[in-house]
Design a protein around this motif. Structure first.
Motif, PDB file in Angstrom:
ATOM      1  N   GLY A   6       0.814  -1.205   0.000  1.00  0.00           N
ATOM      2  CA  GLY A   6       0.000   0.000   0.000  1.00  0.00           C
ATOM      3  C   GLY A   6       0.850   1.260   0.000  1.00  0.00           C
ATOM      4  O   GLY A   6       2.083   1.213   0.042  1.00  0.00           O
ATOM      5  N   ASP A  34      -4.281   4.977   4.019  1.00  0.00           N
ATOM      6  CA  ASP A  34      -5.275   5.026   2.945  1.00  0.00           C
ATOM      7  C   ASP A  34      -5.534   3.582   2.549  1.00  0.00           C
ATOM      8  O   ASP A  34      -4.622   2.876   2.139  1.00  0.00           O
ATOM      9  CB  ASP A  34      -4.753   5.823   1.748  1.00  0.00           C
ATOM     10  CG  ASP A  34      -4.617   7.304   2.064  1.00  0.00           C
ATOM     11  OD1 ASP A  34      -5.413   7.804   2.881  1.00  0.00           O
ATOM     12  OD2 ASP A  34      -3.722   7.951   1.505  1.00  0.00           O
ATOM     13  N   TRP A  35      -6.772   3.135   2.704  1.00  0.00           N
ATOM     14  CA  TRP A  35      -7.113   1.726   2.518  1.00  0.00           C
ATOM     15  C   TRP A  35      -7.622   1.481   1.124  1.00  0.00           C
ATOM     16  O   TRP A  35      -8.490   2.176   0.627  1.00  0.00           O
ATOM     17  CB  TRP A  35      -8.169   1.322   3.546  1.00  0.00           C
ATOM     18  CG  TRP A  35      -8.499  -0.125   3.452  1.00  0.00           C
ATOM     19  CD1 TRP A  35      -9.569  -0.696   2.843  1.00  0.00           C
ATOM     20  CD2 TRP A  35      -7.724  -1.195   3.950  1.00  0.00           C
ATOM     21  NE1 TRP A  35      -9.513  -2.056   2.938  1.00  0.00           N
ATOM     22  CE2 TRP A  35      -8.384  -2.383   3.627  1.00  0.00           C
ATOM     23  CE3 TRP A  35      -6.529  -1.272   4.653  1.00  0.00           C
ATOM     24  CZ2 TRP A  35      -7.891  -3.638   3.978  1.00  0.00           C
ATOM     25  CZ3 TRP A  35      -6.049  -2.503   5.000  1.00  0.00           C
ATOM     26  CH2 TRP A  35      -6.729  -3.675   4.661  1.00  0.00           C
ATOM     27  N   ASP A  36      -7.060   0.478   0.484  1.00  0.00           N
ATOM     28  CA  ASP A  36      -7.523   0.032  -0.820  1.00  0.00           C
ATOM     29  C   ASP A  36      -7.919  -1.426  -0.650  1.00  0.00           C
ATOM     30  O   ASP A  36      -7.061  -2.288  -0.476  1.00  0.00           O
ATOM     31  CB  ASP A  36      -6.408   0.184  -1.856  1.00  0.00           C
ATOM     32  CG  ASP A  36      -6.818  -0.296  -3.235  1.00  0.00           C
ATOM     33  OD1 ASP A  36      -7.976  -0.717  -3.412  1.00  0.00           O
ATOM     34  OD2 ASP A  36      -5.963  -0.255  -4.136  1.00  0.00           O
ATOM     35  N   GLU A  37      -9.213  -1.723  -0.671  1.00  0.00           N
ATOM     36  CA  GLU A  37      -9.692  -3.080  -0.403  1.00  0.00           C
ATOM     37  C   GLU A  37      -9.165  -4.111  -1.404  1.00  0.00           C
ATOM     38  O   GLU A  37      -9.109  -5.295  -1.097  1.00  0.00           O
ATOM     39  CB  GLU A  37     -11.218  -3.110  -0.364  1.00  0.00           C
ATOM     40  CG  GLU A  37     -11.763  -2.438   0.871  1.00  0.00           C
ATOM     41  CD  GLU A  37     -13.257  -2.616   1.027  1.00  0.00           C
ATOM     42  OE1 GLU A  37     -13.740  -3.720   0.743  1.00  0.00           O
ATOM     43  OE2 GLU A  37     -13.917  -1.656   1.431  1.00  0.00           O
ATOM     44  N   SER A  38      -8.734  -3.659  -2.586  1.00  0.00           N
ATOM     45  CA  SER A  38      -8.214  -4.611  -3.564  1.00  0.00           C
ATOM     46  C   SER A  38      -6.883  -5.217  -3.115  1.00  0.00           C
ATOM     47  O   SER A  38      -6.464  -6.251  -3.629  1.00  0.00           O
ATOM     48  CB  SER A  38      -8.048  -3.941  -4.928  1.00  0.00           C
ATOM     49  OG  SER A  38      -7.005  -2.987  -4.882  1.00  0.00           O
ATOM     50  N   ILE A  39      -6.215  -4.592  -2.173  1.00  0.00           N
ATOM     51  CA  ILE A  39      -4.953  -5.122  -1.648  1.00  0.00           C
ATOM     52  C   ILE A  39      -5.213  -6.378  -0.833  1.00  0.00           C
ATOM     53  O   ILE A  39      -4.398  -7.279  -0.781  1.00  0.00           O
ATOM     54  CB  ILE A  39      -4.211  -4.060  -0.804  1.00  0.00           C
ATOM     55  CG1 ILE A  39      -3.717  -2.939  -1.706  1.00  0.00           C
ATOM     56  CG2 ILE A  39      -3.047  -4.663  -0.039  1.00  0.00           C
ATOM     57  CD1 ILE A  39      -3.055  -1.798  -0.985  1.00  0.00           C
TER      58      ILE A  39
END
Length: 136
Positions: A6, A34-39
């Motif tokens: 991330g 910063d959260w990216d759920e695809s990770i």
């Protein structure tokens, strides 16, 4: 297949904030990711100490991780300034895996960490070297 990394996040108000000790000699700091759920669900995190002093990292807790809730990392390790390390410091979630059951995105990171801990048997070890090297 390597796990996705991330965006970098930084300690908030490290220099300007007077922190209340949690226990003798301990402080708590906040970090906003910063959260990216695809990770996906974090299995590890990387630390770079850009400060000129080392610090002792006890734990890191991620709250409200979608699909998981709380993820706790037990670190209990000194983190020295980045220029003293040959590679980034990585800490894995408090989840034990047999080598054959390690999730594919974490395997490369675990293998690299083992290489770093084994050392190459040459040179003088310094305080910040995390090498398990034994004299015969």
């Amino acid at each position: 297949m390597q796990g996705r990394v991330g965006a970098p996040a930084f300690l908030e108000n490290w220099i300007t904030k007077v922190t209340k000790p949690v226990a003798a000699g301990s402080c708590t700091f906040q970090i906003t990711f910063d959260w990216d759920e695809s990770i996906g669900i974090p299995g590890a995190f990387i630390v770079k100490n850009l400060h000129h002093n080392e610090f002792f990292l006890k734990t890191l807790t991620l709250d409200d991780v979608p699909g998981k809730g709380r993820i706790h990392f037990f670190c209990n390790s000194w983190v020295y300034p980045a220029e003293r390390y040959k590679s980034d410091r990585i800490f894995f979630a408090n989840q034990a895996y047999l080598p054959s059951n390690t999730p594919e995105p974490l395997r490369k990171y675990r293998e690299e960490e083992l290489v770093n801990l084994r050392g190459d048997g040459t040179g003088e070890l310094k305080e910040w070297d995390r090498v398990y090297d034994y004299a015969c």
